[in-house]
Design a protein around this motif. Structure first.
Motif, PDB file in Angstrom:
ATOM      1  N   PHE A  63       0.804  -1.037  -0.233  1.00 32.71           N
ATOM      2  CA  PHE A  63       0.017   0.001   0.211  1.00 32.71           C
ATOM      3  C   PHE A  63       0.762   1.326   0.091  1.00 32.71           C
ATOM      4  CE2 PHE A  63       0.271  -1.015   4.540  1.00 32.71           C
ATOM      5  CZ  PHE A  63       0.593   0.484   5.170  1.00 32.71           C
ATOM      6  N   LEU A  64       0.066   2.602  -0.330  1.00 34.51           N
ATOM      7  CA  LEU A  64       1.267   4.076  -0.692  1.00 34.51           C
ATOM      8  C   LEU A  64       0.467   4.146   0.484  1.00 34.51           C
ATOM      9  CD1 LEU A  64       0.628   4.161  -4.088  1.00 34.51           C
ATOM     10  CD2 LEU A  64       2.358   2.618  -2.834  1.00 34.51           C
ATOM     11  N   ILE A  65       1.827   4.990   1.011  1.00 31.97           N
ATOM     12  CA  ILE A  65       1.376   6.750   1.999  1.00 31.97           C
ATOM     13  C   ILE A  65       2.296   7.806   0.911  1.00 31.97           C
ATOM     14  CG2 ILE A  65       1.440   7.511   4.129  1.00 31.97           C
ATOM     15  CD1 ILE A  65      -0.240   5.348   4.385  1.00 31.97           C
ATOM     16  N   ASN A  66       1.304   8.538   1.181  1.00 37.31           N
ATOM     17  CA  ASN A  66       1.723  10.170   0.670  1.00 37.31           C
ATOM     18  C   ASN A  66       2.680   9.775   1.077  1.00 37.31           C
ATOM     19  OD1 ASN A  66       0.042   9.609  -1.754  1.00 37.31           O
ATOM     20  ND2 ASN A  66      -1.517  10.850  -0.740  1.00 37.31           N
ATOM     21  N   ASP A  67       4.099  11.724   1.053  1.00 38.81           N
ATOM     22  CA  ASP A  67       4.731  12.518   1.722  1.00 38.81           C
ATOM     23  C   ASP A  67       4.272  12.760   2.956  1.00 38.81           C
ATOM     24  OD1 ASP A  67       6.369  11.048   0.039  1.00 38.81           O
ATOM     25  OD2 ASP A  67       6.443  12.589  -1.401  1.00 38.81           O
ATOM     26  N   ASP A  68       2.634  13.283   2.725  1.00 37.95           N
ATOM     27  CA  ASP A  68       2.261  14.115   3.835  1.00 37.95           C
ATOM     28  C   ASP A  68       1.177  13.071   4.189  1.00 37.95           C
ATOM     29  OD1 ASP A  68      -0.126  13.378   2.389  1.00 37.95           O
ATOM     30  OD2 ASP A  68      -1.015  15.663   2.286  1.00 37.95           O
ATOM     31  N   GLY A  69       1.844  12.030   4.602  1.00 36.45           N
ATOM     32  CA  GLY A  69       1.635  10.912   5.608  1.00 36.45           C
ATOM     33  C   GLY A  69      -0.630  10.694   4.931  1.00 36.45           C
ATOM     34  N   ALA A  70      -1.069  10.756   3.913  1.00 38.84           N
ATOM     35  CA  ALA A  70      -1.974  10.559   3.378  1.00 38.84           C
ATOM     36  C   ALA A  70      -2.327   9.176   3.088  1.00 38.84           C
ATOM     37  CB  ALA A  70      -2.033  11.590   2.645  1.00 38.84           C
ATOM     38  N   TYR A  71      -3.243   8.710   2.861  1.00 32.56           N
ATOM     39  CA  TYR A  71      -3.599   7.260   2.536  1.00 32.56           C
ATOM     40  C   TYR A  71      -4.363   7.295   0.944  1.00 32.56           C
ATOM     41  CZ  TYR A  71      -5.209   2.461   2.143  1.00 32.56           C
ATOM     42  OH  TYR A  71      -5.421   1.146   2.090  1.00 32.56           O
ATOM     43  N   PRO A  72      -3.839   7.540  -0.339  1.00 37.32           N
ATOM     44  CA  PRO A  72      -4.647   7.445  -1.592  1.00 37.32           C
ATOM     45  C   PRO A  72      -5.055   6.190  -1.667  1.00 37.32           C
ATOM     46  CG  PRO A  72      -2.009   6.782  -1.614  1.00 37.32           C
ATOM     47  CD  PRO A  72      -2.007   6.972   0.288  1.00 37.32           C
ATOM     48  N   ARG A  73      -6.446   6.592  -1.084  1.00 37.11           N
ATOM     49  CA  ARG A  73      -7.304   5.199  -1.361  1.00 37.11           C
ATOM     50  C   ARG A  73      -7.618   4.659  -2.449  1.00 37.11           C
ATOM     51  NH1 ARG A  73     -12.864   5.219  -2.532  1.00 37.11           N
ATOM     52  NH2 ARG A  73     -13.437   7.573  -1.993  1.00 37.11           N
ATOM     53  N   GLU A  74      -8.068   5.617  -3.560  1.00 41.57           N
ATOM     54  CA  GLU A  74      -7.967   5.024  -5.098  1.00 41.57           C
ATOM     55  C   GLU A  74      -6.719   3.527  -4.998  1.00 41.57           C
ATOM     56  OE1 GLU A  74      -8.245   7.592  -4.421  1.00 41.57           O
ATOM     57  OE2 GLU A  74     -10.626   8.987  -4.991  1.00 41.57           O
ATOM     58  N   ALA A  75      -5.407   4.970  -5.196  1.00 45.41           N
ATOM     59  CA  ALA A  75      -4.359   4.412  -5.775  1.00 45.41           C
ATOM     60  C   ALA A  75      -3.926   2.556  -5.015  1.00 45.41           C
ATOM     61  CB  ALA A  75      -2.976   4.770  -5.823  1.00 45.41           C
ATOM     62  N   ASN A  76      -4.018   2.698  -3.453  1.00 45.80           N
ATOM     63  CA  ASN A  76      -4.724   1.412  -2.965  1.00 45.80           C
ATOM     64  C   ASN A  76      -5.710   0.514  -3.192  1.00 45.80           C
ATOM     65  OD1 ASN A  76      -1.939   1.960  -1.387  1.00 45.80           O
ATOM     66  ND2 ASN A  76      -3.168   3.621  -0.372  1.00 45.80           N
ATOM     67  N   GLN A  77      -6.378   1.078  -3.257  1.00 43.91           N
ATOM     68  CA  GLN A  77      -7.438  -0.628  -3.583  1.00 43.91           C
ATOM     69  C   GLN A  77      -7.106  -0.902  -4.800  1.00 43.91           C
ATOM     70  OE1 GLN A  77     -11.991   1.440  -4.126  1.00 43.91           O
ATOM     71  NE2 GLN A  77     -12.477  -0.647  -4.953  1.00 43.91           N
ATOM     72  N   TYR A  78      -6.560   0.014  -5.772  1.00 44.38           N
ATOM     73  CA  TYR A  78      -6.542  -0.858  -7.649  1.00 44.38           C
ATOM     74  C   TYR A  78      -5.495  -1.790  -7.199  1.00 44.38           C
ATOM     75  CZ  TYR A  78      -3.760  -0.727 -11.630  1.00 44.38           C
ATOM     76  OH  TYR A  78      -3.124  -0.825 -12.396  1.00 44.38           O
ATOM     77  N   LEU A  79      -4.676  -1.075  -5.873  1.00 43.80           N
ATOM     78  CA  LEU A  79      -2.950  -2.245  -5.599  1.00 43.80           C
ATOM     79  C   LEU A  79      -3.722  -3.301  -5.453  1.00 43.80           C
ATOM     80  CD1 LEU A  79       0.061   0.067  -4.554  1.00 43.80           C
ATOM     81  CD2 LEU A  79      -1.010  -1.533  -7.015  1.00 43.80           C
ATOM     82  N   ARG A  80      -4.542  -3.910  -4.673  1.00 45.68           N
ATOM     83  CA  ARG A  80      -4.949  -4.304  -4.049  1.00 45.68           C
ATOM     84  C   ARG A  80      -5.957  -5.132  -4.477  1.00 45.68           C
ATOM     85  NH1 ARG A  80      -7.607  -1.230   0.347  1.00 45.68           N
ATOM     86  NH2 ARG A  80      -9.513  -1.614  -1.321  1.00 45.68           N
ATOM     87  N   GLU A  81      -7.277  -4.782  -5.204  1.00 44.76           N
ATOM     88  CA  GLU A  81      -7.157  -5.542  -6.408  1.00 44.76           C
ATOM     89  C   GLU A  81      -6.652  -6.432  -7.061  1.00 44.76           C
ATOM     90  OE1 GLU A  81     -11.001  -3.567  -7.935  1.00 44.76           O
ATOM     91  OE2 GLU A  81     -11.580  -2.919  -6.393  1.00 44.76           O
ATOM     92  N   ARG A  82      -5.400  -5.762  -7.842  1.00 46.09           N
ATOM     93  CA  ARG A  82      -4.376  -6.387  -8.548  1.00 46.09           C
ATOM     94  C   ARG A  82      -3.519  -6.989  -8.188  1.00 46.09           C
ATOM     95  NH1 ARG A  82      -2.267  -6.386 -13.139  1.00 46.09           N
ATOM     96  NH2 ARG A  82      -1.250  -4.572 -13.509  1.00 46.09           N
ATOM     97  N   SER A  83      -3.167  -7.662  -6.851  1.00 44.43           N
ATOM     98  CA  SER A  83      -2.401  -8.300  -6.002  1.00 44.43           C
ATOM     99  C   SER A  83      -3.245  -9.183  -5.697  1.00 44.43           C
ATOM    100  CB  SER A  83      -2.315  -7.168  -4.517  1.00 44.43           C
ATOM    101  OG  SER A  83      -0.669  -6.220  -5.092  1.00 44.43           O
ATOM    102  N   LEU A  84      -4.607  -8.894  -5.836  1.00 37.80           N
ATOM    103  CA  LEU A  84      -5.735 -10.484  -5.223  1.00 37.80           C
ATOM    104  C   LEU A  84      -6.003 -11.452  -6.676  1.00 37.80           C
ATOM    105  CD1 LEU A  84      -6.967  -8.964  -1.913  1.00 37.80           C
ATOM    106  CD2 LEU A  84      -4.680 -10.680  -2.464  1.00 37.80           C
ATOM    107  N   ALA A  85      -5.777 -10.059  -7.663  1.00 44.60           N
ATOM    108  CA  ALA A  85      -6.172 -10.719  -9.171  1.00 44.60           C
ATOM    109  C   ALA A  85      -7.662 -10.880  -9.421  1.00 44.60           C
ATOM    110  CB  ALA A  85      -5.610 -12.512  -9.393  1.00 44.60           C
ATOM    111  N   GLU A  86      -7.907  -9.957  -8.256  1.00 45.71           N
ATOM    112  CA  GLU A  86      -9.303  -9.340  -8.172  1.00 45.71           C
ATOM    113  C   GLU A  86     -10.253  -8.624  -9.248  1.00 45.71           C
ATOM    114  OE1 GLU A  86     -10.223  -9.221  -3.444  1.00 45.71           O
ATOM    115  OE2 GLU A  86     -10.423  -7.523  -4.511  1.00 45.71           O
ATOM    116  N   TRP A  87      -9.121  -7.704 -10.068  1.00 44.82           N
ATOM    117  CA  TRP A  87      -8.674  -7.602 -11.345  1.00 44.82           C
ATOM    118  C   TRP A  87      -7.850  -7.437 -12.113  1.00 44.82           C
ATOM    119  CZ3 TRP A  87      -6.359  -3.649 -14.260  1.00 44.82           C
ATOM    120  CH2 TRP A  87      -7.612  -2.933 -15.120  1.00 44.82           C
ATOM    121  N   ARG A  88      -7.910  -8.064 -13.096  1.00 39.36           N
ATOM    122  CA  ARG A  88      -6.896  -8.122 -14.295  1.00 39.36           C
ATOM    123  C   ARG A  88      -7.571  -7.494 -15.066  1.00 39.36           C
ATOM    124  NH1 ARG A  88      -6.739 -14.000 -14.782  1.00 39.36           N
ATOM    125  NH2 ARG A  88      -8.474 -14.295 -14.474  1.00 39.36           N
ATOM    126  N   PRO A  89      -6.134  -6.854 -16.318  1.00 40.53           N
ATOM    127  CA  PRO A  89      -6.455  -5.827 -17.779  1.00 40.53           C
ATOM    128  C   PRO A  89      -6.216  -6.989 -18.492  1.00 40.53           C
ATOM    129  CG  PRO A  89      -4.152  -5.400 -16.059  1.00 40.53           C
ATOM    130  CD  PRO A  89      -4.378  -6.442 -15.196  1.00 40.53           C
TER     131      PRO A  89
END
Length: 159
Positions: free
Chosen positions: A24-50
């Motif tokens: 997962f990603l953490i922005n330099d200001d400590g924020a959690y980029p929700r959409e980017a992390n959801q994408y990484l999670r879905e791709r990592s778990l093969a829940e979404w594949r191109p």
């Protein structure tokens, strides 16, 4: 922005075994980029594949196990794209394929003006970076996090 992998033992103890190896990603200001992390999670778990060409349908229905290294590489490519968006004042929610990804980012990566290192990248590296960005933007459009994203294809290629 940094890439973080959770402690797998802690995730197992918290009854989240699927997330034990998802970056997962953490922005330099400590924020959690929700959409980017959801994408990484879905791709990592093969829940979404191109779904691109013959290779995509050939693997239809088959589980794809990604290694930690491949998940980390995917996250690094996404981070590079998101950093470019921030540096260039682009909102990923409105980036387009031809003008933004190809003309600006891809060309900049090839000549060394768009990457974090300031050095030109190889064609192969640039291709996987741009592909990952296109996957993310396609996914985001499907999830309604952005306007539709279309990739212009040259039908003559490969004939």
């Amino acid at each position: 922005m940094k890439i973080v992998f959770p402690d797998p033992h802690r995730m197992m103890a918290l009854d989240h075994p699927k997330l034990a190896y998802c970056p997962f990603l953490i922005n330099d200001d400590g924020a959690y980029p929700r959409e980017a992390n959801q994408y990484l999670r879905e791709r990592s778990l093969a829940e979404w594949r191109p779904r691109l060409g013959q290779a995509a349908w050939a693997n239809e229905g088959k589980g794809v196990i990604q290694t930690r290294a491949s998940r980390e590489a995917m996250a690094r490519r996404l981070v590079e794209f998101l950093r470019w968006c921030a540096r260039s004042g682009k909102d990923w929610r409105s980036v387009n394929y031809m003008d933004d990804l190809l003309t600006n980012w891809q060309t900049g990566l090839l000549v060394g003006t768009a990457g974090a290192t300031g050095k030109p990248l190889s064609n192969g590296t640039v291709n996987v970076y741009v592909s990952e960005a296109a996957y993310f933007l396609t996914w985001a459009a499907i999830r309604k996090y952005r306007e539709p994203f279309t990739v212009d294809l040259n039908e003559e290629i490969g004939r």
